[in-house]
Design a protein around this motif. Sequence first.
Motif, mmCIF file in Angstrom:
data_model
loop_
_atom_site.group_PDB
_atom_site.id
_atom_site.type_symbol
_atom_site.label_atom_id
_atom_site.label_comp_id
_atom_site.label_asym_id
_atom_site.label_seq_id
_atom_site.Cartn_x
_atom_site.Cartn_y
_atom_site.Cartn_z
ATOM 1 N N UNK A 46 0.849 -1.208 0.000
ATOM 2 C CA UNK A 46 0.000 0.000 0.000
ATOM 3 C C UNK A 46 0.885 1.259 0.000
ATOM 4 N N UNK A 47 1.987 1.214 0.770
ATOM 5 C CA UNK A 47 2.920 2.362 0.783
ATOM 6 C C UNK A 47 3.454 2.613 -0.636
ATOM 7 N N UNK A 48 3.804 1.538 -1.344
ATOM 8 C CA UNK A 48 4.312 1.689 -2.723
ATOM 9 C C UNK A 48 3.255 2.340 -3.615
ATOM 10 N N UNK A 49 1.999 1.904 -3.428
ATOM 11 C CA UNK A 49 0.930 2.453 -4.284
ATOM 12 C C UNK A 49 0.627 3.916 -3.948
ATOM 13 N N UNK A 50 0.757 4.273 -2.663
ATOM 14 C CA UNK A 50 0.572 5.695 -2.314
ATOM 15 C C UNK A 50 1.617 6.517 -3.059
ATOM 16 N N UNK A 51 2.850 6.018 -3.058
ATOM 17 C CA UNK A 51 3.905 6.797 -3.722
ATOM 18 C C UNK A 51 3.694 6.859 -5.236
ATOM 19 N N UNK A 52 3.220 5.726 -5.791
ATOM 20 C CA UNK A 52 2.960 5.704 -7.241
ATOM 21 C C UNK A 52 1.870 6.730 -7.601
ATOM 22 N N UNK A 53 0.878 6.888 -6.711
ATOM 23 C CA UNK A 53 -0.245 7.804 -6.982
ATOM 24 C C UNK A 53 -0.082 9.123 -6.215
ATOM 25 N N UNK A 54 1.163 9.464 -5.911
ATOM 26 C CA UNK A 54 1.448 10.612 -5.055
ATOM 27 C C UNK A 54 0.785 11.891 -5.568
ATOM 28 N N UNK A 55 0.960 12.178 -6.844
ATOM 29 C CA UNK A 55 0.465 13.459 -7.358
ATOM 30 C C UNK A 55 -1.064 13.504 -7.346
ATOM 31 N N UNK A 56 -1.676 12.379 -7.725
ATOM 32 C CA UNK A 56 -3.143 12.324 -7.766
ATOM 33 C C UNK A 56 -3.720 12.567 -6.357
ATOM 34 N N UNK A 57 -3.172 11.848 -5.372
ATOM 35 C CA UNK A 57 -3.684 11.988 -4.001
ATOM 36 C C UNK A 57 -3.401 13.381 -3.453
ATOM 37 N N UNK A 58 -2.216 13.904 -3.745
ATOM 38 C CA UNK A 58 -1.849 15.229 -3.219
ATOM 39 C C UNK A 58 -2.765 16.300 -3.813
ATOM 40 N N UNK A 59 -3.047 16.217 -5.113
ATOM 41 C CA UNK A 59 -3.923 17.221 -5.738
ATOM 42 C C UNK A 59 -5.329 17.156 -5.145
ATOM 43 N N UNK A 60 -5.843 15.934 -4.985
ATOM 44 C CA UNK A 60 -7.190 15.784 -4.402
ATOM 45 C C UNK A 60 -7.236 16.389 -3.002
ATOM 46 N N UNK A 61 -6.198 16.102 -2.223
ATOM 47 C CA UNK A 61 -6.168 16.569 -0.841
ATOM 48 C C UNK A 61 -6.090 18.096 -0.785
ATOM 49 N N UNK A 62 -5.260 18.688 -1.638
ATOM 50 C CA UNK A 62 -5.143 20.152 -1.639
ATOM 51 C C UNK A 62 -6.456 20.804 -2.051
ATOM 52 N N UNK A 63 -7.159 20.182 -3.002
ATOM 53 C CA UNK A 63 -8.448 20.743 -3.436
ATOM 54 C C UNK A 63 -9.476 20.719 -2.307
ATOM 55 N N UNK A 64 -9.453 19.656 -1.491
ATOM 56 C CA UNK A 64 -10.465 19.522 -0.422
ATOM 57 C C UNK A 64 -10.108 20.329 0.818
ATOM 58 N N UNK A 65 -8.811 20.423 1.145
ATOM 59 C CA UNK A 65 -8.439 20.955 2.460
ATOM 60 C C UNK A 65 -7.733 22.302 2.405
#
Length: 497
Positions: free
Chosen positions: A87-106
Motif C-alpha cells: 500500500x505504501x508503494x501504491x501511495x507513492x505511485x499515486x502521489x500526485x493524484x492523491x496530493x492534488x485531491x487533498x489540496x483541493x479539499x483541504x
Amino acid sequence: MSEITLLESVTAFLQRSHGHYINGQVVRGQEGKIFSVVNPASNEVIATVNRGSQAEANAAMEAASTAFHGSWAQTSPMERGNCLIRLADLLQKHREELAQLESLCSGKTIQLSRMLEVGASAEYLRYFAGWSSKISGETLNVSLPSFKGEQYTAFTRREPVGVVVGIIPWNFSIMIAIWKLGAALACGCTIVLKPSEYTPLTMLRVAELAKEAGIPDGVINIVNGSGTGVGAELLTHPLCAKVTFTGSVPTGLLIGKSVMENGLLRATLELGGKNAAAFLADMSIEKIVEGILEAGYVNQGQICAAAERFYIPSVHMDAVLKLLSERLSAMKIGSPLDETTEMGPLANKEHYEKILSLFEKARQEGNEIIYGGRALEGKGFFVMPTVIRAKSAEDTLMKEETFGPIGTFLSYDSEEELISMMNATPFGLSASLWTNDLSKAMRMIPRIRAGILWINMHTFLDPAVPFGGMKSSGIGREFGKAFIEHYTELKSVMMRY
Ligand code: TXE
C-alpha cells in the motif's frame, strides 16, 4: 499565480458520485442523502458525497467483523506487513493524484500534501509493517511456591482487540487515517474509518489502492457522513471493540464518555491543546523567529501539535515581534495549487468564521494585534498570519485553542515564571524549549507537562517516537512500540504440570 495542471485522474475522480467503501466495494448509499465538498480556496463545490446512515454503519461493521475473524485472522503477520508495504508503494505511485485531491479539499499547499499526506503516510505504513511480525508476549516465571511439588508456568499473548472505529479530522485526512489504519492492521485488527465531512474524498481513493495492494475485502472500510449521525452509529455499534479519535477536545470528551458507557470500549483519544514554545535568552533574535515560524504557522497553524503560546524573554520581545512581522509579511499567501505558495486558506468556512471571531475577541480584550488579525479579500477562506501580544495569561487567546495561523506572545523574566506559565493549562499535548544551553534544558525537561517535548525543534513527528497527550489532551500513545499496547489485549496464561 501559476497553478499546476490537474491530472485527468483527479478531474475524473471528482466527477464520480461518491459514497462509502465497504467490504472491498464502492457503495453509493441511499439516494437523495448527499452533502457537498467545498474547495476552501474558491468557496466552490467540487464534489458531492452520500451521507451515511445506520445501514452503511451496520454493513461496514459487519464486513470488518467477518474479515477480522476470517481472512485477516488467517493472514500471517509477515503477509500483513507485506500488505502495508505494497500500500505504501501504491501511495507513492499515486502521489500526485492523491496530493492534488487533498489540496483541493483541504486547502493544504500542494508541497505539504505531497510531502506529508502522501510521502510521510507511506513512511508510516512501512514503519507499522515492520512491527506486524514482531508483536509477541513473554514467558514468565511464576513467583509463589507450589504446595505439593507441582510446577507452574505462565506466558502472555498479545491478541488484536477486534474491529476498530477510527474517527478522522480534516487537518490531515490521509496521514491521520493512515496512522490509525497502519497501527490497527499491523496488530491484526480490522478498521472502519469515518473521515471528516469536510474532507471525505481522499480515503475513498486510498481504500481502492488498498484492494490493489492485496488487502482482503472488509479489512478497511470507509463510511462518510456526519459525526453525530453515522459517527455515533459506529461508536455505539455492538461490534465496535475500540475507538481511535483525533480531533477537538469537546468532541473527544463526548466520545470518551460514549465509549465508557458502551461497555468500557478501548479508546485512543488524541485531542488538541494550547501548546507552548519557550525561548531562552541565549537564543539570537534570528533563531527565535525561525523557531516561531516552524512551531506556529505551518499548514495555517492547523496542526494539533503546533504551538500557539509563545514565551519570549522580556529583553528580546520587541525585536522578535518586529522581525517576525517582517517575515510574515513576506510570506506568499495564495492558491494551494501554486507550488510557490507558502500559506493557503483555512480548511473550511466554519473554521474561518471561528478564527475571525477570535480576532474580534482579541480586540475586545485589549490585546495588541502586532500583525494580521483580519481576513484577506476574495472568495476563499484566507486570513492573514497573525501576531498578537497578550496582556496577561488570562486572555482568551492564551487559553483557547485557535487552530489557526495565530501566535500569541507573552514575555517572562525568570525561568521559574516561565515554567509555571507553560504548565498553567488543562492541556498537555506538546511543547518546545529553545536554548543553546543543553544542561539547562535537561534540568527543565522533567518539569514541563507535555506528551511530547521538543528541544530546538517543533511539530516534528516520527513514527518511531510515541505521540499523545497528557492531561486533557488525550489518552493513549500512537507510534513507537507504544501503539501495540492500545490495539491489542494482553492475555495471561498460567499452567500447572
Ligand atoms: O472537529 P471535531 P471539527 C478543532 C479546530 C476546529 C474545531 C472544530 O479548532 O475549528 O476543532 O472542528 C467527528 N461522534 N480541531 O468540528 O468535532 C467529525 O465528524 C462521533 C482540532 O471538524 O473534533 C470528524 O470526523 N464523531 C483538531 C471528527 O469527529 C464525531 C482537528 C473531528 O471533528 C462527533 C480538527 C460525535 N459526536 C479540529 N462529533 C486537532 N486537535 O487535531 C464530531 N465527530
